[in-house]
Design a protein around this motif. Structure first.
Motif, short mmCIF file in Angstrom:
data_model
loop_
_atom_site.label_atom_id
_atom_site.label_comp_id
_atom_site.label_asym_id
_atom_site.label_seq_id
_atom_site.Cartn_x
_atom_site.Cartn_y
_atom_site.Cartn_z
N TYR A 1 39.86 44.31 40.09
CA TYR A 1 40.98 43.41 40.40
C TYR A 1 41.95 44.07 41.38
O TYR A 1 42.40 43.44 42.34
CB TYR A 1 41.70 43.03 39.11
N ARG A 2 42.29 45.33 41.14
CA ARG A 2 43.19 46.02 42.08
C ARG A 2 42.56 46.09 43.47
O ARG A 2 43.25 45.91 44.48
CB ARG A 2 43.51 47.43 41.56
N SER A 3 41.26 46.33 43.53
CA SER A 3 40.56 46.36 44.82
C SER A 3 40.59 45.00 45.49
O SER A 3 40.83 44.89 46.70
CB SER A 3 39.10 46.79 44.61
N LEU A 4 40.36 43.96 44.72
CA LEU A 4 40.37 42.60 45.27
C LEU A 4 41.75 42.25 45.82
O LEU A 4 41.87 41.65 46.90
CB LEU A 4 39.95 41.60 44.19
N MET A 5 42.79 42.62 45.11
CA MET A 5 44.14 42.31 45.57
C MET A 5 44.46 43.04 46.89
O MET A 5 45.25 42.55 47.70
CB MET A 5 45.17 42.69 44.51
N MET A 6 43.83 44.19 47.11
CA MET A 6 44.06 44.92 48.37
C MET A 6 43.43 44.24 49.57
O MET A 6 43.72 44.60 50.71
CB MET A 6 43.53 46.35 48.23
N THR A 7 42.58 43.25 49.36
CA THR A 7 41.99 42.52 50.48
C THR A 7 42.89 41.37 50.94
O THR A 7 42.54 40.66 51.89
CB THR A 7 40.60 41.96 50.12
N GLY A 8 44.02 41.18 50.28
CA GLY A 8 44.96 40.15 50.69
C GLY A 8 44.36 38.76 50.58
O GLY A 8 43.77 38.40 49.57
N SER A 9 44.50 37.99 51.67
CA SER A 9 44.02 36.61 51.67
C SER A 9 42.63 36.46 52.29
O SER A 9 42.24 35.36 52.67
CB SER A 9 45.01 35.72 52.43
N ALA A 10 41.89 37.56 52.38
CA ALA A 10 40.57 37.53 53.01
C ALA A 10 39.70 36.43 52.40
O ALA A 10 39.58 36.32 51.18
CB ALA A 10 39.88 38.88 52.85
N MET B 1 34.23 40.57 39.62
CA MET B 1 35.05 40.12 40.74
C MET B 1 34.42 38.97 41.51
O MET B 1 35.13 38.17 42.13
CB MET B 1 35.33 41.29 41.68
N ALA B 2 33.11 38.82 41.45
CA ALA B 2 32.48 37.65 42.08
C ALA B 2 32.99 36.37 41.43
O ALA B 2 33.21 35.36 42.11
CB ALA B 2 30.96 37.75 41.96
N GLN B 3 33.19 36.41 40.12
CA GLN B 3 33.70 35.23 39.42
C GLN B 3 35.16 34.97 39.78
O GLN B 3 35.56 33.82 39.96
CB GLN B 3 33.55 35.44 37.91
#
Length: 333
Positions: free
Chosen positions: A153-162, A177-179
């Motif tokens: 989740y922390r990694s996903l949030m670092m991608t911003g609005s990608a 994270m795929a879900q």
């Protein structure tokens, strides 16, 4: 109580009999129901991360029930189900802690590394770093959320609005994270070990719009990539895959050496960054979100006495989703 301990790097865990511990003032005694196996456990066993002390009990994706409260604990109750993550405690006083970056605290102590973890029947935890666990999840389903979920989740949030996301490696964290990404309306492109058609099928089953081997060309440019695999050689490929201004996030605590690469694949304001640990805010946000969007973990259960077999299967990429160990007295085949 029974625990499985690491005496030296690059050796199997061994069974150990020890007294059930008593909590200090800010601690709770947890009767463990389940503990997932993380890639970081393998890094400690394999010597990629130095062993802090002998007879270490690994495991930091713990779900269990509070049995005894320390004298100063007022936030938890006996009988309550909680989760214990990698971040075991911080100093609370340094510049990092005081600026909402407790994950970078130099005095932080980590579960299953600095302090004993969850490959046991009981463990101690700092009550201020435990998370209440929703009864929507059985213990073995909740355990992978405590690191694969939180670091993912922390990694996903670092991608911003990608919008278009590449996941390099499709194991415990990526399958969760795929879900989340699908629920957020993003597109996932999954790269697995070459020829791993089983993991590619799993990715497609979890809404990936494309899945292939890391030796294959992606069908479209990506806005961001998360590298879940501990393979430094993937960084140049990831940088080459993202658009100008795109982000590459390295999600692991350890990675093999990064080969040299031409500056032009970094140029164009591409961003390369790492994720270090987690904050309690990450945990609160994700553990609140997961049941709302019906995140479900795919797990394979093992009795604690078979933890070395489970670790070997994780190392060999033989597990879809996450491997979870359960104390033998609670294991039902």
């Amino acid at each position: 109580m029974r625990a499985w301990v690491l005496d030296r790097s690059r050796t199997p865990l061994r069974e150990d009999e020890r007294p059930t511990p008593h909590p200090g003032p800010h601690q709770v005694l947890i009767e463990i129901e389940a503990c997932a196996i993380c890639r970081t456990d393998l890094h400690i066993i394999d010597g990629d991360l130095p062993l802090k002390h002998p007879r270490l009990v690994l495991g930091h994706e713990i779900v269990g029930v509070v049995r005894t409260l320390g004298s100063n604990v007022a936030t938890l109750e006996t009988g309550q189900r909680v989760g214990i993550p990698w971040l075991g405690e911080t100093c609370g006083e340094c510049d990092y802690c005081l600026s909402s970056r407790e994950n970078l605290c130099d005095a932080a102590r980590f579960t299953g590394y600095d302090v004993d973890g969850g490959f046991a029947e009981y463990t101690l935890a700092n009550a201020r770093f435990c998370f209440p666990i929703s009864r929507d999840y059985p213990p073995e389903q909740a355990a992978p959320l405590l690191c694969a979920g939180l670091i993912g989740y922390r990694s996903l949030m670092m991608t911003g609005s990608a919008k278009r996301l590449g996941f390099f490696g499709f194991g415990a964290a990526a399958h969760i994270m795929a879900q989340v990404a699908h629920a957020q309306g993003r597109e996932v492109y999954a790269l697995t070990r070459p020829g791993d058609v089983q993991k590619q099928k799993l990715a497609k089953d979890l809404h990936a719009v494309w899945a292939g081997g890391s030796d294959e060309e992606l069908p479209v440019p990506l806005d961001a990539v998360i590298i879940f695999a501990a393979a430094g050689e993937l960084i140049p490929k990831a940088l080459s895959a993202v658009i100008k201004g795109g982000t590459v996030v390295c999600a692991g605590i350890h990675m093999t050496d990064i080969p040299s690469f031409p500056y032009n694949i970094l140029w164009g304001e591409r961003i390369l960054r790492s994720v270090a640990n987690l904050t309690r805010r990450d945990g609160e946000e994700f553990l609140d979100l997961a049941p709302q969007i019906s995140v479900r973990t795919i797990t394979r259960r093992f009795p604690l006495s078979q933890v070395n077999d489970a670790i070997a299967r994780v190392r060999g990429g033989k597990i879809d989703g996450a491997a979870v160990v359960i104390p033998d007295s609670k294991f039902i085949a």
